[in-house]
Design a protein around this motif. Structure first.
Motif, PDB file in Angstrom:
ATOM      1  N   LYS A  56     -21.025 -26.838  55.391  1.00 39.55           N
ATOM      2  CA  LYS A  56     -22.333 -27.379  55.000  1.00 39.55           C
ATOM      3  C   LYS A  56     -22.346 -28.330  54.053  1.00 39.55           C
ATOM      4  O   LYS A  56     -23.230 -29.201  53.770  1.00 39.55           O
ATOM      5  CB  LYS A  56     -22.586 -26.048  54.510  1.00 39.55           C
ATOM      6  N   GLY A  57     -21.346 -28.379  53.183  1.00 37.31           N
ATOM      7  CA  GLY A  57     -21.244 -29.521  52.275  1.00 37.31           C
ATOM      8  C   GLY A  57     -21.146 -30.738  52.781  1.00 37.31           C
ATOM      9  O   GLY A  57     -21.678 -31.711  52.374  1.00 37.31           O
ATOM     10  N   VAL A  58     -20.336 -30.980  53.831  1.00 42.98           N
ATOM     11  CA  VAL A  58     -20.171 -32.176  54.590  1.00 42.98           C
ATOM     12  C   VAL A  58     -21.349 -32.648  55.337  1.00 42.98           C
ATOM     13  O   VAL A  58     -21.948 -33.984  55.168  1.00 42.98           O
ATOM     14  CB  VAL A  58     -19.004 -32.149  55.611  1.00 42.98           C
ATOM     15  N   GLU A  59     -21.972 -31.713  55.756  1.00 40.34           N
ATOM     16  CA  GLU A  59     -23.351 -31.903  56.515  1.00 40.34           C
ATOM     17  C   GLU A  59     -24.322 -32.573  55.595  1.00 40.34           C
ATOM     18  O   GLU A  59     -25.163 -33.448  56.055  1.00 40.34           O
ATOM     19  CB  GLU A  59     -23.831 -30.643  57.219  1.00 40.34           C
ATOM     20  N   ILE A  60     -24.602 -31.856  54.481  1.00 41.55           N
ATOM     21  CA  ILE A  60     -25.721 -32.274  53.405  1.00 41.55           C
ATOM     22  C   ILE A  60     -25.268 -33.579  52.809  1.00 41.55           C
ATOM     23  O   ILE A  60     -26.268 -34.459  52.617  1.00 41.55           O
ATOM     24  CB  ILE A  60     -25.641 -30.934  52.334  1.00 41.55           C
ATOM     25  N   ILE A  61     -23.869 -33.844  52.444  1.00 42.65           N
ATOM     26  CA  ILE A  61     -23.657 -35.234  52.019  1.00 42.65           C
ATOM     27  C   ILE A  61     -23.978 -36.190  52.942  1.00 42.65           C
ATOM     28  O   ILE A  61     -24.430 -37.230  52.655  1.00 42.65           O
ATOM     29  CB  ILE A  61     -22.294 -34.986  51.463  1.00 42.65           C
ATOM     30  N   GLY A  62     -23.526 -35.956  54.005  1.00 43.42           N
ATOM     31  CA  GLY A  62     -23.816 -36.853  55.429  1.00 43.42           C
ATOM     32  C   GLY A  62     -25.070 -37.154  55.394  1.00 43.42           C
ATOM     33  O   GLY A  62     -25.405 -38.294  55.446  1.00 43.42           O
ATOM     34  N   TYR A  63     -26.043 -36.466  55.385  1.00 41.35           N
ATOM     35  CA  TYR A  63     -27.403 -36.703  55.554  1.00 41.35           C
ATOM     36  C   TYR A  63     -28.055 -37.238  54.448  1.00 41.35           C
ATOM     37  O   TYR A  63     -28.891 -38.258  54.437  1.00 41.35           O
ATOM     38  CB  TYR A  63     -28.204 -35.268  55.906  1.00 41.35           C
ATOM     39  N   ILE A  64     -27.495 -37.161  53.351  1.00 41.10           N
ATOM     40  CA  ILE A  64     -27.758 -37.973  51.888  1.00 41.10           C
ATOM     41  C   ILE A  64     -27.640 -39.293  52.091  1.00 41.10           C
ATOM     42  O   ILE A  64     -28.302 -40.150  51.884  1.00 41.10           O
ATOM     43  CB  ILE A  64     -27.411 -37.433  50.757  1.00 41.10           C
ATOM     44  N   ILE A  67     -29.805 -41.051  54.566  1.00 38.44           N
ATOM     45  CA  ILE A  67     -31.043 -41.378  53.827  1.00 38.44           C
ATOM     46  C   ILE A  67     -30.824 -42.713  53.315  1.00 38.44           C
ATOM     47  O   ILE A  67     -31.684 -44.026  53.167  1.00 38.44           O
ATOM     48  CB  ILE A  67     -31.639 -40.279  53.255  1.00 38.44           C
ATOM     49  N   ILE A  68     -29.999 -42.848  52.361  1.00 41.44           N
ATOM     50  CA  ILE A  68     -29.809 -43.912  51.285  1.00 41.44           C
ATOM     51  C   ILE A  68     -29.577 -45.303  52.338  1.00 41.44           C
ATOM     52  O   ILE A  68     -30.032 -46.234  52.082  1.00 41.44           O
ATOM     53  CB  ILE A  68     -28.484 -43.615  50.564  1.00 41.44           C
ATOM     54  N   LEU A  69     -28.714 -45.064  53.393  1.00 41.71           N
ATOM     55  CA  LEU A  69     -28.322 -46.425  54.205  1.00 41.71           C
ATOM     56  C   LEU A  69     -29.510 -46.791  54.639  1.00 41.71           C
ATOM     57  O   LEU A  69     -29.506 -47.810  55.063  1.00 41.71           O
ATOM     58  CB  LEU A  69     -27.222 -46.027  54.957  1.00 41.71           C
ATOM     59  N   SER A  70     -30.335 -45.758  55.264  1.00 41.90           N
ATOM     60  CA  SER A  70     -31.517 -46.233  55.917  1.00 41.90           C
ATOM     61  C   SER A  70     -32.354 -46.844  54.978  1.00 41.90           C
ATOM     62  O   SER A  70     -33.040 -47.899  55.486  1.00 41.90           O
ATOM     63  CB  SER A  70     -32.307 -44.866  56.651  1.00 41.90           C
ATOM     64  N   PHE A  71     -32.903 -46.609  53.939  1.00 41.01           N
ATOM     65  CA  PHE A  71     -33.794 -47.282  52.846  1.00 41.01           C
ATOM     66  C   PHE A  71     -33.167 -48.530  52.679  1.00 41.01           C
ATOM     67  O   PHE A  71     -33.864 -49.649  52.441  1.00 41.01           O
ATOM     68  CB  PHE A  71     -34.011 -46.296  51.861  1.00 41.01           C
ATOM     69  N   SER A  72     -31.872 -48.480  52.343  1.00 38.12           N
ATOM     70  CA  SER A  72     -31.169 -49.818  52.092  1.00 38.12           C
ATOM     71  C   SER A  72     -31.437 -50.798  53.126  1.00 38.12           C
ATOM     72  O   SER A  72     -31.496 -52.191  52.965  1.00 38.12           O
ATOM     73  CB  SER A  72     -29.799 -49.563  51.731  1.00 38.12           C
ATOM     74  N   TYR A  73     -31.061 -50.374  54.448  1.00 40.76           N
ATOM     75  CA  TYR A  73     -31.111 -51.347  55.468  1.00 40.76           C
ATOM     76  C   TYR A  73     -32.454 -51.763  55.763  1.00 40.76           C
ATOM     77  O   TYR A  73     -32.632 -53.099  56.033  1.00 40.76           O
ATOM     78  CB  TYR A  73     -30.627 -50.280  56.896  1.00 40.76           C
ATOM     79  N   PHE A  74     -33.523 -51.146  55.662  1.00 36.87           N
ATOM     80  CA  PHE A  74     -34.965 -51.513  56.014  1.00 36.87           C
ATOM     81  C   PHE A  74     -35.389 -52.234  54.785  1.00 36.87           C
ATOM     82  O   PHE A  74     -36.359 -53.309  54.769  1.00 36.87           O
ATOM     83  CB  PHE A  74     -35.697 -50.356  56.386  1.00 36.87           C
ATOM     84  N   THR A  75     -35.023 -51.920  53.249  1.00 37.28           N
ATOM     85  CA  THR A  75     -35.695 -52.625  52.220  1.00 37.28           C
ATOM     86  C   THR A  75     -34.769 -54.003  52.083  1.00 37.28           C
ATOM     87  O   THR A  75     -35.338 -54.895  51.448  1.00 37.28           O
ATOM     88  CB  THR A  75     -35.715 -51.693  51.135  1.00 37.28           C
ATOM     89  N   GLY A  76     -33.604 -53.927  52.254  1.00 35.26           N
ATOM     90  CA  GLY A  76     -32.619 -55.001  52.162  1.00 35.26           C
ATOM     91  C   GLY A  76     -31.998 -55.071  50.885  1.00 35.26           C
ATOM     92  O   GLY A  76     -31.184 -55.804  50.451  1.00 35.26           O
ATOM     93  N   ASN A  77     -32.360 -54.198  49.849  1.00 36.86           N
ATOM     94  CA  ASN A  77     -31.870 -54.087  48.443  1.00 36.86           C
ATOM     95  C   ASN A  77     -31.977 -52.679  48.003  1.00 36.86           C
ATOM     96  O   ASN A  77     -33.070 -52.055  48.113  1.00 36.86           O
ATOM     97  CB  ASN A  77     -32.703 -54.917  47.619  1.00 36.86           C
ATOM     98  N   ILE A  78     -30.685 -52.338  47.353  1.00 39.12           N
ATOM     99  CA  ILE A  78     -30.910 -50.821  47.124  1.00 39.12           C
ATOM    100  C   ILE A  78     -31.496 -50.527  46.078  1.00 39.12           C
ATOM    101  O   ILE A  78     -31.940 -49.549  45.585  1.00 39.12           O
ATOM    102  CB  ILE A  78     -29.227 -50.538  46.744  1.00 39.12           C
ATOM    103  N   LYS A  79     -31.800 -51.679  45.035  1.00 40.69           N
ATOM    104  CA  LYS A  79     -32.740 -51.520  44.020  1.00 40.69           C
ATOM    105  C   LYS A  79     -33.871 -51.221  44.459  1.00 40.69           C
ATOM    106  O   LYS A  79     -34.827 -50.545  43.609  1.00 40.69           O
ATOM    107  CB  LYS A  79     -32.509 -52.987  43.241  1.00 40.69           C
ATOM    108  N   ASP A  80     -34.638 -51.332  45.511  1.00 38.63           N
ATOM    109  CA  ASP A  80     -35.819 -51.120  46.227  1.00 38.63           C
ATOM    110  C   ASP A  80     -35.827 -49.906  46.455  1.00 38.63           C
ATOM    111  O   ASP A  80     -36.756 -49.242  47.094  1.00 38.63           O
ATOM    112  CB  ASP A  80     -36.197 -52.087  47.095  1.00 38.63           C
TER     113      ASP A  80
END
Length: 305
Positions: A56-64, A67-80
């Motif tokens: 369960k820990g691996v599953e939750i960490i993987g989903y987090i 999500i972070i990679l998805s936002f970073s990918y579409f925004t182009g900047n992790i600061k956003d």
């Protein structure tokens, strides 16, 4: 022009499609990695509780991470990231509100420890043993329904985690894995009531001694933890006079998983003890007493030829 060059040119001509394909590949890689780690842990960890929690820990960490990679990918900047979260939440809050509530419910379950796998609960009118809790659903082995007492029906129920916010949750095993149970015994008028009381109390004390001693220690912890008055743990017997019999009410504490078998042991032992009293103690049944028989007038006339 080679096939590879054609593909490259096509991707350059359609940058949006190329971006979507790259994102899908990224998501697939992360999901495959999560599944690989889950299978690896499942095969190499023998202890059931540790194996379940690590998966369960691996599953939750993987989903987090996803999500972070998805936002970073579409925004182009992790600061956003914060701005992206706000825009994303505004766009999907209405259409995915049930899904979001389910995910929030899963976090609430794990953080607050509302229940965990192995607990017996009743939620949204469904009672059963929790066998799994994931990010969306709680899976239960159902008990009750058309089956009497606390036996399994054989149905596995998946319930949205959003229900933890929508109504009460009855937990049979958290903090105090015992429940109070009771049953009535009808004793015929004219029986030796003192002897009957002595028999019932002795049998209850003997059969329930293990539950009584264990529950006293845990009940004290409950009293210290919560704002609750102390309760009587020992078996109690109350008597009620009715029109048809003397009713004995036996109330006792028992392990929540052994309510049915314990009631069977008590009833069978009491029955045998009553039968051994040579009718000094008799179980009653519904009876009808005729106070007076109505008078009948019969007129017989002899016919003569």
């Amino acid at each position: 022009m080679t096939q590879i060059d054609i593909i490259k040119q096509w991707l350059q001509d359609y940058p949006v499609v190329a971006s979507i394909i790259k994102y899908v590949i990224l998501v697939a890689v992360v999901l495959l990695l999560i599944q690989f780690l889950r299978r690896f842990l499942r095969k190499n960890i023998t202890e059931t509780t540790a194996r379940y929690k690590t998966q369960k820990g691996v599953e939750i960490i993987g989903y987090i991470i996803l999500i972070i990679l998805s936002f970073s990918y579409f925004t182009g900047n992790i600061k956003d990231f914060t701005l992206a979260i706000g825009l994303f939440s505004a766009g999907v809050a209405f259409t995915l509100q049930e899904l979001i509530l389910s995910i929030a419910g899963s976090l609430y379950i794990f953080v607050v420890k509302v229940y965990k796998p192995g607990d017996r609960i009743e939620i949204n009118g469904i009672k059963g043993d929790v066998i799994d809790v994931d990010s969306i659903y709680t899976t239960m082995m159902e008990i009750g329904q058309w089956v009497s007492s606390d036996n399994y029906t054989g149905r596995i129920v998946k319930l949205s985690n959003a229900f933890v916010f929508k109504g009460p949750i009855y937990n049979y095993s958290q903090d105090f894995p015992f429940i109070w149970d009771e049953f009535n015994l009808p004793i015929r008028y004219g029986s030796d009531i003192d002897l009957a009381k002595s028999i019932v109390k002795d049998i209850a004390s003997k059969i329930l001694s293990e539950y009584t001693s264990k529950s006293k220690l845990q009940w004290q912890d409950v009293v210290n933890k919560y704002y609750i008055e102390d309760a009587i743990i020992d078996p109690t017997l109350a008597i009620k006079l009715t029109d048809n019999w003397i009713e004995f009410n036996l109330r006792y504490i028992v392990d929540y998983k052994k309510r049915r078998i314990t009631k069977d042991l008590l009833n069978d032992a009491i029955r045998k003890a009553f039968e051994a009293t040579n009718n000094n103690v008799i179980l009653a049944s519904t009876t009808i007493e005729l106070i007076k028989i109505p008078e009948l007038k019969v007129d017989i006339q002899n016919d003569s030829n």
